[in-house]
Design a protein around this motif. Structure first.
Motif, short mmCIF file in Angstrom:
data_model
loop_
_atom_site.label_atom_id
_atom_site.label_comp_id
_atom_site.label_asym_id
_atom_site.label_seq_id
_atom_site.Cartn_x
_atom_site.Cartn_y
_atom_site.Cartn_z
N ALA A 1 -13.05 0.26 -6.93
CA ALA A 1 -13.66 0.44 -8.25
C ALA A 1 -13.61 -0.89 -8.99
O ALA A 1 -12.70 -1.70 -8.79
N ASN A 2 -14.58 -1.13 -9.88
CA ASN A 2 -14.56 -2.33 -10.72
C ASN A 2 -13.50 -2.23 -11.80
O ASN A 2 -12.88 -3.21 -12.18
N GLY A 3 -13.32 -1.04 -12.32
CA GLY A 3 -12.33 -0.83 -13.37
C GLY A 3 -11.95 0.63 -13.47
O GLY A 3 -12.70 1.51 -13.03
N ILE A 4 -10.78 0.88 -14.00
CA ILE A 4 -10.27 2.24 -14.19
C ILE A 4 -9.54 2.29 -15.51
O ILE A 4 -8.83 1.35 -15.88
N VAL A 5 -9.72 3.39 -16.22
CA VAL A 5 -8.92 3.66 -17.41
C VAL A 5 -8.12 4.92 -17.11
O VAL A 5 -8.65 5.87 -16.54
N ALA A 6 -6.82 4.88 -17.42
CA ALA A 6 -5.96 6.03 -17.11
C ALA A 6 -4.84 6.12 -18.14
O ALA A 6 -4.46 5.13 -18.76
N GLU A 7 -4.34 7.33 -18.29
CA GLU A 7 -3.24 7.57 -19.21
C GLU A 7 -2.21 8.41 -18.50
O GLU A 7 -2.54 9.36 -17.79
N GLY A 8 -0.93 8.04 -18.67
CA GLY A 8 0.14 8.81 -18.05
C GLY A 8 1.33 7.97 -17.69
O GLY A 8 1.52 6.86 -18.19
N ARG A 9 2.12 8.50 -16.77
CA ARG A 9 3.34 7.83 -16.30
C ARG A 9 2.95 6.81 -15.25
O ARG A 9 2.24 7.11 -14.30
N THR A 10 3.41 5.58 -15.42
CA THR A 10 3.05 4.50 -14.52
C THR A 10 4.10 4.34 -13.42
O THR A 10 5.29 4.33 -13.69
N VAL A 11 3.62 4.23 -12.18
CA VAL A 11 4.50 4.04 -11.03
C VAL A 11 4.09 2.72 -10.37
O VAL A 11 2.93 2.54 -10.01
N PHE A 12 5.04 1.82 -10.22
CA PHE A 12 4.79 0.52 -9.60
C PHE A 12 5.39 0.53 -8.20
O PHE A 12 6.56 0.87 -8.04
N VAL A 13 4.59 0.15 -7.22
CA VAL A 13 5.06 0.12 -5.83
C VAL A 13 5.05 -1.34 -5.38
O VAL A 13 4.00 -1.99 -5.40
N ALA A 14 6.21 -1.81 -4.96
CA ALA A 14 6.34 -3.18 -4.47
C ALA A 14 5.47 -3.39 -3.24
O ALA A 14 5.03 -2.43 -2.61
N GLY A 15 5.26 -4.62 -2.89
CA GLY A 15 4.47 -4.94 -1.72
C GLY A 15 5.01 -4.27 -0.47
O GLY A 15 6.17 -4.47 -0.11
N GLN A 16 4.17 -3.48 0.16
CA GLN A 16 4.53 -2.76 1.38
C GLN A 16 3.87 -3.45 2.57
O GLN A 16 2.69 -3.83 2.50
N ILE A 17 4.62 -3.58 3.64
CA ILE A 17 4.12 -4.24 4.84
C ILE A 17 4.12 -3.24 6.00
O ILE A 17 4.51 -2.09 5.83
N GLY A 18 3.72 -3.71 7.16
CA GLY A 18 3.51 -2.84 8.31
C GLY A 18 4.74 -2.52 9.12
O GLY A 18 4.66 -2.42 10.34
N TRP A 19 5.88 -2.34 8.46
CA TRP A 19 7.04 -1.87 9.20
C TRP A 19 7.39 -0.47 8.77
O TRP A 19 7.02 -0.03 7.69
N ASN A 20 8.11 0.23 9.65
CA ASN A 20 8.45 1.62 9.37
C ASN A 20 9.71 1.73 8.52
O ASN A 20 10.26 0.70 8.07
N ALA A 21 10.20 2.95 8.31
CA ALA A 21 11.36 3.19 7.46
C ALA A 21 12.63 2.51 7.99
O ALA A 21 13.57 2.28 7.23
N ASP A 22 12.64 2.15 9.27
CA ASP A 22 13.79 1.45 9.86
C ASP A 22 13.65 -0.06 9.78
O ASP A 22 14.48 -0.80 10.32
N GLY A 23 12.57 -0.54 9.15
CA GLY A 23 12.34 -1.98 9.05
C GLY A 23 11.87 -2.60 10.35
O GLY A 23 12.05 -3.79 10.59
N VAL A 24 11.20 -1.80 11.18
CA VAL A 24 10.68 -2.26 12.47
C VAL A 24 9.15 -2.27 12.40
O VAL A 24 8.54 -1.26 12.02
N PHE A 25 8.55 -3.38 12.79
CA PHE A 25 7.09 -3.46 12.78
C PHE A 25 6.51 -2.52 13.83
O PHE A 25 6.99 -2.47 14.96
N VAL A 26 5.47 -1.79 13.45
CA VAL A 26 4.82 -0.85 14.36
C VAL A 26 3.91 -1.57 15.35
O VAL A 26 3.65 -1.06 16.43
N SER A 27 3.44 -2.75 14.97
CA SER A 27 2.47 -3.49 15.78
C SER A 27 2.24 -4.85 15.13
O SER A 27 2.57 -5.05 13.95
#
Length: 131
Positions: A16-42
């Motif tokens: 989308a070019n832009g979004i307007v929203a109201e509510g509780r904000t959730v910030f998610v840190a940079g996620q990379i391609g490893w699993n919950a054990d910190g092991v890369f899947v590929s």
């Protein structure tokens, strides 16, 4: 959330070019391609995108949120050409994991990511409407 697209602009594909929203904000840190054990899947960018998106969804679930609440994403990729060459497959993965939700997005090529095997890192902001 309300999608913003000025009159006369073409409809963006996959974001989308832009979004307007109201509510509780959730910030998610940079996620990379490893699993919950910190092991890369590929080492494949498409597989890493899938895992990074699944990681994002798992974190959002902790806030009782889902992909439909994501308002903004920034993707950092280490190889623009690799990303562009894989857009069709990444789009398929997107729809499988995220559904038909298209937040405001930017993709930036970077020299490297902190984890040497990481091909992509995705950070997100979600807005959960008031109950």
């Amino acid at each position: 959330m309300q999608i913003l697209n000025p009159p006369g602009w073409p409809r963006p594909k996959g974001y989308a070019n832009g979004i307007v929203a109201e509510g509780r904000t959730v910030f998610v840190a940079g996620q990379i391609g490893w699993n919950a054990d910190g092991v890369f899947v590929s080492d494949n960018i498409v597989d890493q995108v899938r895992q990074a998106l699944e990681n994002t969804i798992a974190i959002l679930a902790e806030a009782e949120a889902g992909p439909e609440h994501i308002a903004r994403m920034t993707w950092y990729v280490t190889d623009k050409r690799e990303y562009v060459d894989n857009i069709p497959t990444i789009g398929t993965v997107w729809r499988e994991v995220m559904g038909r939700n298209f937040p405001v997005m930017s993709v930036v090529q970077v020299v490297a990511l902190i984890e040497d095997r990481a091909r992509v890192e995705i950070e997100s902001t979600a807005v959960v409407p008031p109950r």
